[in-house]
Scaffold this active site. Structure first.
Site, PDB file in Angstrom:
ATOM      1  N   HIS A 119       7.328 -27.236  -0.748  1.00  0.00           N
ATOM      2  CA  HIS A 119       6.583 -28.249  -1.491  1.00  0.00           C
ATOM      3  C   HIS A 119       5.485 -27.626  -2.335  1.00  0.00           C
ATOM      4  O   HIS A 119       4.518 -28.294  -2.712  1.00  0.00           O
ATOM      5  CB  HIS A 119       5.993 -29.272  -0.507  1.00  0.00           C
ATOM      6  CG  HIS A 119       7.042 -29.860   0.387  1.00  0.00           C
ATOM      7  ND1 HIS A 119       7.728 -31.000   0.066  1.00  0.00           N
ATOM      8  CD2 HIS A 119       7.564 -29.407   1.555  1.00  0.00           C
ATOM      9  CE1 HIS A 119       8.613 -31.259   1.023  1.00  0.00           C
ATOM     10  NE2 HIS A 119       8.541 -30.301   1.936  1.00  0.00           N
ATOM     11  N   GLU A 128       0.823  -1.209   0.000  1.00  0.00           N
ATOM     12  CA  GLU A 128       0.000   0.000   0.000  1.00  0.00           C
ATOM     13  C   GLU A 128       0.859   1.262   0.000  1.00  0.00           C
ATOM     14  O   GLU A 128       0.440   2.314  -0.479  1.00  0.00           O
ATOM     15  CB  GLU A 128      -0.926  -0.003   1.225  1.00  0.00           C
ATOM     16  CG  GLU A 128      -2.367   0.259   0.851  1.00  0.00           C
ATOM     17  CD  GLU A 128      -3.343   0.043   1.994  1.00  0.00           C
ATOM     18  OE1 GLU A 128      -4.458  -0.403   1.702  1.00  0.00           O
ATOM     19  OE2 GLU A 128      -3.011   0.314   3.165  1.00  0.00           O
ATOM     20  N   LYS A 143     -13.849   1.472  -3.611  1.00  0.00           N
ATOM     21  CA  LYS A 143     -14.753   1.740  -2.475  1.00  0.00           C
ATOM     22  C   LYS A 143     -15.981   2.507  -2.953  1.00  0.00           C
ATOM     23  O   LYS A 143     -17.102   2.226  -2.522  1.00  0.00           O
ATOM     24  CB  LYS A 143     -14.028   2.578  -1.414  1.00  0.00           C
ATOM     25  CG  LYS A 143     -12.995   1.813  -0.615  1.00  0.00           C
ATOM     26  CD  LYS A 143     -12.482   2.722   0.492  1.00  0.00           C
ATOM     27  CE  LYS A 143     -11.304   2.126   1.216  1.00  0.00           C
ATOM     28  NZ  LYS A 143     -10.684   3.079   2.138  1.00  0.00           N
TER      29      LYS A 143
END
Ligand code: PA5
Length: 419
Positions: free
Chosen positions: A298, A277, A410
């Site tokens: 793995h 951010e 938003k």
């Protein structure tokens, strides 16, 4: 700080070859950072920024209220997201690793998660800490709303005593609501951004409530600052900023944090937010990725070793085992070499194997060794990384303290919900 040690030797081109950085270019970038650091200090002196001042604050009012609440309630419901929850989770998950259910975080708005979490609330003994710097974060307000109404149903009478609100000192709908209900309110300083706020009331109140040694944490954060006095260019904040930036310029636009201490997983989440951010702006940025050793050996290592040459890897490794389990009389003939070896030995050998194979392949990598996982270490790490990302902002030429790229999403979300 003695409990924390960074090893950057394997990022240099004389060790890993063409994808590494030159020692000279590091020196000249560190030189540049000296003025950047002075500017950062100046911005703190002028109160434009506040995160480096937090360790020197007096938090005795939080300690007092937290200890009163601790006597009454044993379970903490934290409602918050991003910078308003990740730092707290990083510390509590590490220190109480898989041992404490007295701390529940409502961050996401996933109904399945809400359903499972709410079933674990011991209402009689629970209190709520709702954290939102802006007081406008949709997820936080939605979760708080639901939990508040459940409390209303459970208690029928006044339960305002069980709620603490941590938000902007003046602005925002959450502050307004808190004032209207007479709730206890603490401030997030306006000059401290969400992802830089863990050492403000945002983290300090929950840490006191959970019985942590806050003085040690603040001491750790202060030592990250005092180690910089006189401008020490080999300080980890300087090194992290300069090395990751130079590697980014060479095409390492993915920054993998692979922790061989699984309880540090949430710390990596905190770092991930801070790095993404703060620096992901104007077409620039280095994507932080979380990996767990040995589990991701793995899963991810094939890609890291054999895929695109676009990664720097930082390992988090225990300097010594805090607890260990030794294998005696191996069950399988082929594994006789395990006799007398502990899980800690296997973990460290696995890290060394992964690190050395990567180094042979020419993948730049660094290691953060921790000899303890305690409050002082967290205070130190929080401050080291916050200063590092602030310094990186100067190198990238971006403002690390805003996040304009999240606003549009938003807005659309709000308009969908308003239909
Ligand atoms: O770093 C930031 O500013 C953000 O990630 C915020 O922490 C996050 O969006 C939550 O915001 P708020 O504390 O206003 O609810």
């Amino acid at each position: 700080m003695e409990k924390v040690r960074f090893d950057f030797e394997r990022v240099f081109n004389d060790v890993v070859g063409q994808y590494g950085i030159g020692r000279d270019e590091l020196e000249s970038t560190l030189d540049k950072l000296v003025d950047c650091y002075r500017d950062l200090v100046r911005r703190h002196e002028e109160n434009e920024l506040g995160f480096m001042k937090l360790p020197y604050e007096n938090f005795s009012h939080l300690e007092r209220i937290a200890s009163i609440m601790r006597e009454r309630y044993s379970q903490l419901i934290l409602v918050g997201i991003g910078g308003s929850s990740l730092g707290v989770e990083a510390v509590l998950n590490a220190i109480f690793y898989r041992q404490n259910s007295n701390f529940v975080v409502f961050d996401n708005v996933d109904p399945i998660k809400f359903d499972r979490l709410i079933r674990h609330i011991d209402f009689v003994n629970a209190c709520i800490v709702v954290v939102s710097k802006s007081g406008t974060t949709l997820e936080t307000i939605a979760n708080f709303n639901l939990i508040y109404r459940i409390f209303e149903n459970v208690f029928k009478e006044d339960f305002s005593d069980r709620i603490v609100v941590i938000t902007d000192p003046v602005k925002g709908p959450l502050r307004k609501f808190a004032l209207s209900k007479g709730l206890k309110c603490f401030d997030v300083p306006p000059n401290v951004g969400g992802r830089f706020s863990v050492l403000s009331a945002v983290g300090i109140f929950p840490f006191y409530f959970m019985g942590l040694d806050v003085d040690s944490m603040l001491k750790g954060a202060k030592s990250a600052i005092t180690e910089l006095e006189g401008v020490n260019k080999k300080h980890p904040s300087f090194m992290l900023a300069a090395i990751y930036y130079l590697l980014y310029k060479k095409g390492m636009n993915i920054n993998v944090y692979m922790t061989y201490i699984e309880s540090m997983e949430k710390f990596v989440d905190w770092f991930r937010q801070l790095w993404a951010e703060s620096l992901g702006k104007d077409g620039k940025g280095q994507t932080p990725v979380k990996a767990i050793g040995t589990v991701d050996q793995h899963s991810q290592i094939q890609l890291y070793n054999d895929g695109p040459r676009d990664k720097v890897v930082t390992f988090i490794v225990p300097e010594r085992s805090l607890v260990d389990f030794t294998i005696r009389d191996p069950l399988l003939e082929d594994f006789k070499y395990l006799n007398g070896k502990s899980l800690g030995n296997i973990l460290v050998a696995s890290y060394e194997g992964t690190r050395d194979a990567m180094t042979e392949r020419g993948i730049p990598n660094a290691t953060l060794y921790l000899s303890n996982i305690d409050e002082e270490v967290f205070g130190y790490l929080f401050m080291v990384y916050e200063i590092a990302v602030a310094l990186s902002g100067y190198l990238y030429g971006v403002n690390p303290f805003d996040q304009p790229g999240v606003e549009r999403g938003k807005e659309i979300t709000r308009s969908r919900l308003s239909i």
